[in-house]
Motif scaffolding. Sequence first.
Motif, mmCIF file in Angstrom:
data_model
loop_
_atom_site.group_PDB
_atom_site.id
_atom_site.type_symbol
_atom_site.label_atom_id
_atom_site.label_comp_id
_atom_site.label_asym_id
_atom_site.label_seq_id
_atom_site.Cartn_x
_atom_site.Cartn_y
_atom_site.Cartn_z
ATOM 1 N N UNK A 86 -8.124 -4.382 0.052
ATOM 2 C CA UNK A 86 -7.164 -3.374 -0.408
ATOM 3 C C UNK A 86 -5.821 -3.432 0.312
ATOM 4 N N UNK A 87 -5.327 -4.627 0.572
ATOM 5 C CA UNK A 87 -3.972 -4.751 1.114
ATOM 6 C C UNK A 87 -2.971 -4.616 -0.040
ATOM 7 N N UNK A 88 -1.707 -4.373 0.300
ATOM 8 C CA UNK A 88 -0.662 -4.291 -0.715
ATOM 9 C C UNK A 88 -0.200 -5.706 -1.066
ATOM 10 N N UNK A 89 -0.528 -6.128 -2.279
ATOM 11 C CA UNK A 89 -0.282 -7.506 -2.683
ATOM 12 C C UNK A 89 1.204 -7.854 -2.751
ATOM 13 N N UNK A 90 2.042 -6.887 -3.157
ATOM 14 C CA UNK A 90 3.458 -7.202 -3.381
ATOM 15 C C UNK A 90 4.300 -7.023 -2.122
ATOM 16 N N UNK A 91 3.721 -6.447 -1.086
ATOM 17 C CA UNK A 91 4.442 -6.293 0.174
ATOM 18 C C UNK A 91 4.169 -7.488 1.076
ATOM 19 N N UNK A 92 5.119 -7.781 1.950
ATOM 20 C CA UNK A 92 4.917 -8.867 2.907
ATOM 21 C C UNK A 92 3.884 -8.466 3.945
ATOM 22 N N UNK A 93 3.419 -9.452 4.698
ATOM 23 C CA UNK A 93 2.480 -9.175 5.786
ATOM 24 C C UNK A 93 3.080 -8.150 6.743
ATOM 25 N N UNK A 94 4.329 -8.366 7.131
ATOM 26 C CA UNK A 94 4.942 -7.459 8.105
ATOM 27 C C UNK A 94 5.114 -6.060 7.523
ATOM 28 N N UNK A 133 -9.322 -15.357 3.870
ATOM 29 C CA UNK A 133 -9.470 -15.132 5.304
ATOM 30 C C UNK A 133 -8.281 -14.419 5.905
ATOM 31 N N UNK A 134 -7.075 -14.804 5.477
ATOM 32 C CA UNK A 134 -5.866 -14.152 5.984
ATOM 33 C C UNK A 134 -5.781 -12.707 5.501
ATOM 34 N N UNK A 135 -6.224 -12.446 4.277
ATOM 35 C CA UNK A 135 -6.244 -11.068 3.793
ATOM 36 C C UNK A 135 -7.217 -10.211 4.602
ATOM 37 N N UNK A 136 -8.354 -10.814 4.991
ATOM 38 C CA UNK A 136 -9.294 -10.067 5.827
ATOM 39 C C UNK A 136 -8.689 -9.771 7.197
ATOM 40 N N UNK A 137 -7.994 -10.737 7.771
ATOM 41 C CA UNK A 137 -7.302 -10.498 9.035
ATOM 42 C C UNK A 137 -6.303 -9.354 8.895
ATOM 43 N N UNK A 138 -5.558 -9.348 7.779
ATOM 44 C CA UNK A 138 -4.565 -8.302 7.554
ATOM 45 C C UNK A 138 -5.228 -6.942 7.378
ATOM 46 N N UNK A 139 -6.364 -6.899 6.704
ATOM 47 C CA UNK A 139 -7.084 -5.638 6.530
ATOM 48 C C UNK A 139 -7.545 -5.086 7.876
ATOM 49 N N UNK A 140 -8.063 -5.959 8.733
ATOM 50 C CA UNK A 140 -8.484 -5.527 10.078
ATOM 51 C C UNK A 140 -7.270 -5.059 10.874
ATOM 52 N N UNK A 141 -6.182 -5.817 10.773
ATOM 53 C CA UNK A 141 -4.971 -5.477 11.524
ATOM 54 C C UNK A 141 -4.436 -4.106 11.132
ATOM 55 N N UNK A 142 -4.402 -3.825 9.838
ATOM 56 C CA UNK A 142 -3.898 -2.529 9.384
ATOM 57 C C UNK A 142 -4.773 -1.389 9.901
ATOM 58 N N UNK A 143 -6.085 -1.625 9.929
ATOM 59 C CA UNK A 143 -6.983 -0.598 10.448
ATOM 60 C C UNK A 143 -6.704 -0.318 11.920
#
Length: 231
Positions: A86-94, A133-143
């Motif tokens: 559930x990351x925001x697809x249209x937003x950048x990682x940052x 894998x990168x999306x999973x990292x981003x999901x953990x990071x946001x949490x």
Amino acid sequence: MLTLDNINSLYGKSHVLFDVSIDVREGEIVTLLGRNGAGKSTVLNSILGLVPNVIGKIKFNGISLVGLLTHEIVELGVCLIPEQRDIFQILSVEENLQIAQKGNSQWEIKDIYELFPRLEERKKNGGGQLSAGEQQMLAIARALLNGPKILLCDEPSEGLAPVIIQEIVSTLQRIKESGIPILLVEQNLRVCEKLADRHYIFEQGRVIHEFKKDDFLSPESAAIKYKYLSV
């Protein structure tokens, strides 16, 4: 820290959890194991107030969660890393990281980039351009940026390559070492064996067995794992 006492969870007339009692103590990783449909994700949803009808007691740091709205539970420090990420697809990682940052979190974006150098390399890329894998990292990071006091993780290794799974395992170990306990729903037994202090095995909405780490690795547990966890 987190306790569920004789929880029964219902979606309309569908009775999904039956007298479930589990707990997560400070500094622990605890896994919920079982085949698909056993009720594991419903436990997480019940904690977060996402199940319409929950009977029983759920307490986090002595505060009753039953009847609270989801945003009120999240404000107490209960944070979910969902299976869908559930990351925001249209937003950048940052940008994904910036909107997740809370002032009271022990984690800052610079800490995230140290934890996940790959996210820093791709910080200008859109969320939809990342690998699984990168999306999973981003999901953990946001949490983490949300300042969690406990993490609920739903299938973090699903669909990932072995090398990425090992990176996720190392990350969850570091999170535990930082003092944040984790309640983990996971199908990959090797991941569970590496990470968890205790394990609950579910079958048809009930807790069938509880194991400590050493007991779960013993030869005596093999028959139980085969009966309830094999495909």
